[in-house]
Design a protein around this motif. Structure first.
Motif, PDB file in Angstrom:
ATOM      1  N   LEU A  25       0.828  -1.206   0.000  1.00 45.35           N
ATOM      2  CA  LEU A  25       0.000   0.000   0.000  1.00 45.35           C
ATOM      3  C   LEU A  25       0.860   1.254   0.000  1.00 45.35           C
ATOM      4  O   LEU A  25       0.542   2.242  -0.673  1.00 45.35           O
ATOM      5  CB  LEU A  25      -0.926  -0.013   1.223  1.00 45.35           C
ATOM      6  CG  LEU A  25      -2.227   0.779   1.108  1.00 45.35           C
ATOM      7  CD1 LEU A  25      -3.041   0.337  -0.097  1.00 45.35           C
ATOM      8  CD2 LEU A  25      -3.048   0.603   2.384  1.00 45.35           C
ATOM      9  N   ILE A  29       0.756   4.473  -2.396  1.00 48.15           N
ATOM     10  CA  ILE A  29       0.437   5.783  -1.821  1.00 48.15           C
ATOM     11  C   ILE A  29       1.509   6.814  -2.146  1.00 48.15           C
ATOM     12  O   ILE A  29       1.207   7.999  -2.368  1.00 48.15           O
ATOM     13  CB  ILE A  29       0.259   5.670  -0.287  1.00 48.15           C
ATOM     14  CG1 ILE A  29      -1.054   4.946   0.034  1.00 48.15           C
ATOM     15  CG2 ILE A  29       0.268   7.040   0.388  1.00 48.15           C
ATOM     16  CD1 ILE A  29      -1.227   4.627   1.513  1.00 48.15           C
ATOM     17  N   VAL A  32       1.041   9.278  -4.900  1.00 47.44           N
ATOM     18  CA  VAL A  32      -0.090  10.176  -4.649  1.00 47.44           C
ATOM     19  C   VAL A  32       0.327  11.327  -3.741  1.00 47.44           C
ATOM     20  O   VAL A  32       0.054  12.499  -4.022  1.00 47.44           O
ATOM     21  CB  VAL A  32      -1.268   9.396  -4.025  1.00 47.44           C
ATOM     22  CG1 VAL A  32      -2.434  10.338  -3.722  1.00 47.44           C
ATOM     23  CG2 VAL A  32      -1.717   8.271  -4.957  1.00 47.44           C
ATOM     24  N   THR A  90      -4.116   8.633   8.918  1.00 42.42           N
ATOM     25  CA  THR A  90      -5.243   9.199   8.168  1.00 42.42           C
ATOM     26  C   THR A  90      -5.461  10.687   8.455  1.00 42.42           C
ATOM     27  O   THR A  90      -6.172  11.357   7.701  1.00 42.42           O
ATOM     28  CB  THR A  90      -6.549   8.441   8.474  1.00 42.42           C
ATOM     29  OG1 THR A  90      -6.864   8.578   9.862  1.00 42.42           O
ATOM     30  CG2 THR A  90      -6.420   6.958   8.135  1.00 42.42           C
ATOM     31  N   SER A 151      -6.018  -0.368  -3.787  1.00 45.38           N
ATOM     32  CA  SER A 151      -5.370   0.715  -4.530  1.00 45.38           C
ATOM     33  C   SER A 151      -6.051   1.007  -5.853  1.00 45.38           C
ATOM     34  O   SER A 151      -6.108   2.156  -6.288  1.00 45.38           O
ATOM     35  CB  SER A 151      -3.899   0.363  -4.772  1.00 45.38           C
ATOM     36  OG  SER A 151      -3.229   0.218  -3.541  1.00 45.38           O
ATOM     37  N   MET A 155      -8.866   3.576  -3.622  1.00 49.65           N
ATOM     38  CA  MET A 155      -8.072   4.801  -3.586  1.00 49.65           C
ATOM     39  C   MET A 155      -8.462   5.825  -4.661  1.00 49.65           C
ATOM     40  O   MET A 155      -8.557   7.021  -4.358  1.00 49.65           O
ATOM     41  CB  MET A 155      -6.577   4.472  -3.667  1.00 49.65           C
ATOM     42  CG  MET A 155      -5.692   5.637  -3.223  1.00 49.65           C
ATOM     43  SD  MET A 155      -3.906   5.310  -3.374  1.00 49.65           S
ATOM     44  CE  MET A 155      -3.713   3.839  -2.381  1.00 49.65           C
ATOM     45  N   TRP A 160      -6.335   8.231  -0.521  1.00 50.50           N
ATOM     46  CA  TRP A 160      -5.441   7.331   0.220  1.00 50.50           C
ATOM     47  C   TRP A 160      -5.779   7.266   1.703  1.00 50.50           C
ATOM     48  O   TRP A 160      -5.556   6.242   2.351  1.00 50.50           O
ATOM     49  CB  TRP A 160      -3.982   7.738   0.006  1.00 50.50           C
ATOM     50  CG  TRP A 160      -3.562   9.053   0.624  1.00 50.50           C
ATOM     51  CD1 TRP A 160      -3.532  10.267   0.025  1.00 50.50           C
ATOM     52  CD2 TRP A 160      -3.091   9.255   1.967  1.00 50.50           C
ATOM     53  NE1 TRP A 160      -3.090  11.237   0.895  1.00 50.50           N
ATOM     54  CE2 TRP A 160      -2.805  10.641   2.101  1.00 50.50           C
ATOM     55  CE3 TRP A 160      -2.886   8.434   3.062  1.00 50.50           C
ATOM     56  CZ2 TRP A 160      -2.307  11.198   3.282  1.00 50.50           C
ATOM     57  CZ3 TRP A 160      -2.403   8.984   4.249  1.00 50.50           C
ATOM     58  CH2 TRP A 160      -2.124  10.352   4.351  1.00 50.50           C
ATOM     59  N   ARG A 161      -6.329   8.340   2.272  1.00 45.88           N
ATOM     60  CA  ARG A 161      -6.635   8.330   3.705  1.00 45.88           C
ATOM     61  C   ARG A 161      -7.726   7.302   4.033  1.00 45.88           C
ATOM     62  O   ARG A 161      -7.623   6.565   5.020  1.00 45.88           O
ATOM     63  CB  ARG A 161      -7.058   9.731   4.171  1.00 45.88           C
ATOM     64  CG  ARG A 161      -5.944  10.765   4.084  1.00 45.88           C
ATOM     65  CD  ARG A 161      -6.405  12.133   4.544  1.00 45.88           C
ATOM     66  NE  ARG A 161      -5.446  13.179   4.230  1.00 45.88           N
ATOM     67  CZ  ARG A 161      -4.426  13.543   5.011  1.00 45.88           C
ATOM     68  NH1 ARG A 161      -4.247  12.927   6.163  1.00 45.88           N
ATOM     69  NH2 ARG A 161      -3.599  14.507   4.639  1.00 45.88           N
ATOM     70  N   THR A 163      -8.373   4.673   2.308  1.00 48.10           N
ATOM     71  CA  THR A 163      -7.775   3.355   2.075  1.00 48.10           C
ATOM     72  C   THR A 163      -6.979   2.910   3.282  1.00 48.10           C
ATOM     73  O   THR A 163      -7.066   1.751   3.722  1.00 48.10           O
ATOM     74  CB  THR A 163      -6.857   3.405   0.835  1.00 48.10           C
ATOM     75  OG1 THR A 163      -7.581   3.989  -0.258  1.00 48.10           O
ATOM     76  CG2 THR A 163      -6.387   2.024   0.451  1.00 48.10           C
ATOM     77  N   VAL A 164      -6.194   3.818   3.858  1.00 49.52           N
ATOM     78  CA  VAL A 164      -5.421   3.494   5.061  1.00 49.52           C
ATOM     79  C   VAL A 164      -6.349   3.222   6.242  1.00 49.52           C
ATOM     80  O   VAL A 164      -6.088   2.336   7.070  1.00 49.52           O
ATOM     81  CB  VAL A 164      -4.431   4.634   5.383  1.00 49.52           C
ATOM     82  CG1 VAL A 164      -3.785   4.428   6.750  1.00 49.52           C
ATOM     83  CG2 VAL A 164      -3.368   4.737   4.303  1.00 49.52           C
TER      84      VAL A 164
END
Length: 391
Positions: A25, A29, A32, A90, A151, A155, A160-161, A163-164
């Motif tokens: 991941l 990320i 991005v 995040t 991803s 995402m 990305w936040r 996703t995390v």
């Protein structure tokens, strides 16, 4: 509490799944945040390096604590660090905070694998132990596949936040499940030595040879894996192969790992572990050479799949090989120290590729560096290590 083999396999497999999920991941990320925060190459390198630094410290410290206070509480603690770290990630407002949180997360991630491996080693013996350790390592492939799905599907739509955050919530769920891990017998946490004394123990006459040789091997394997696989997409794009940005390519490379693991597990007990590991390392070496010299998309796919097959299979055999070199009271520290040296290789590998590319070294030449490192690993394995299996 006695936990059956398959259930323990699933419980401990989450350690490898989350480690792979995080590594994969982060690779998705980084481009991005590079764009959104306008990061320099140095700042982006620091994001990757600080995670490896945290993992190096985590492997060493958590390996020691596993011998001192017990495997179960330390393993649960590593996953808690991972989950809390990703929750904090995040809400990071800048790259400075991102790097600080990644260091904390890295400690949890680095501590998970050596402690998880010691739990399997403590609960099984002989060929069963070796097979279980290879199989539990196969969860790494599933972590990459999940990261790919997140991803490519989550995402782009939610960022990305989010996703995390999903990975953090998955970690918290796994944390609840790990309550069912077996409790250790008092003998399995009998090493009450201070840290310095525990470190001296794994360098005593009894363990010195194994500790040094295993550390070199883990360095070589992590140096090759992280150096090659974190740079593969960038390397191939530079050569005009945009196929590597596709979802299908990423999943194919992940799926190619599974038969490598499963064949290694099946061969345990049929082929000596040293010979099996030597074959897998030689397969990695030849696949790396073929990949570096590939000139067509088909050759990229074929050699890349074989590279995944052999590299991760070799990692699984190393997981099976390492714990048995140490008695139970030194197992966590021995495993943790060797893997912490490996994490140095994981840090150097990607940086070296970048430096060599910056110096104008061609791709085939860069991959020959990994071939050379693997030759050193094979020689250390064949002439330095004994195939021990301590209870």
């Amino acid at each position: 509490m006695k936990v059956k083999g398959n259930k323990l396999l699933m419980l401990i497999g989450t350690a490898w799944l989350f480690d792979a999920l995080d590594v994969a991941l982060l690779s998705f990320i980084m481009p991005v945040i590079k764009q959104s925060w306008h990061l320099t190459a140095g700042e982006l390198g620091a994001v990757s390096a600080v995670t490896s630094l945290g993992m190096m410290i985590g492997a060493l410290v958590c390996g020691y604590l596993a011998d001192k206070v017990g495997r179960k509480p330390v393993l649960i603690g590593t996953l808690l660090l991972f989950s809390v770290g990703n929750l904090l990630l995040t809400v990071t407002p800048s790259v400075g905070w991102f790097i600080a949180v990644r260091f904390i997360t890295g400690i949890g991630l680095g501590g998970e694998l050596p402690v998880a491996a010691t739990i399997i080693a403590d609960n099984f013996t002989g060929t069963k132990r070796s097979r279980m350790l290879v199989l539990v390592d196969s969860f790494w492939a599933f972590g990459w596949i999940i990261a790919s799905l997140l991803s490519f599907l989550v995402m782009p739509k939610f960022g990305w936040r989010m996703t995390v955050l999903i990975t953090a919530l998955m970690g918290l769920y796994a944390l609840l499940v790990r309550r069912h891990l077996p409790e250790e017998a008092p003998a399995e946490r009998s090493n009450q030595r201070p840290f310095g004394a525990a470190l001296r123990q794994v360098f005593s006459v009894e363990y010195r040879r194994a500790t040094i040789c295993l550390s070199v091997l883990w360095f070589v394997i992590m140096f090759a894996y992280y150096g090659m696989f974190l740079w593969l997409p960038s390397v191939l794009v530079l050569r005009g192969f945009s196929i590597v940005h596709g979802f299908g390519y990423t999943v194919l490379m992940s799926l190619a790992q599974l038969p490598g693991y499963y064949l290694a597990a099946w061969l345990m007990g049929k082929v000596p572990r040293k010979a099996l590991l030597a074959v897998y390392l030689m397969g990695t070496m030849l696949s790396a050479a073929a990949f570096g010299l590939a000139t067509s998309a088909m050759m990229i796919l074929i050699s890349g799949a074989w590279l995944s097959f052999f590299t991760l299979g070799a990692w699984g055999i190393m997981i099976a090989f390492t714990p048995g070199q140490f008695a139970v009271d030194a197992r966590g520290m021995g495993m943790g120290f060797a893997q912490s040296i490996g994490r140095i290789g994981a840090t150097i590998g990607p940086f070296l590729v970048g430096a060599l590319m910056g110096a104008g070294i061609k791709i085939p030449g860069i991959f020959m560096v990994f071939v050379g490192a693997l030759i050193v690993g094979i020689l250390v394995l064949l002439f330095g290590l004994r195939d021990n299996d301590r209870h």
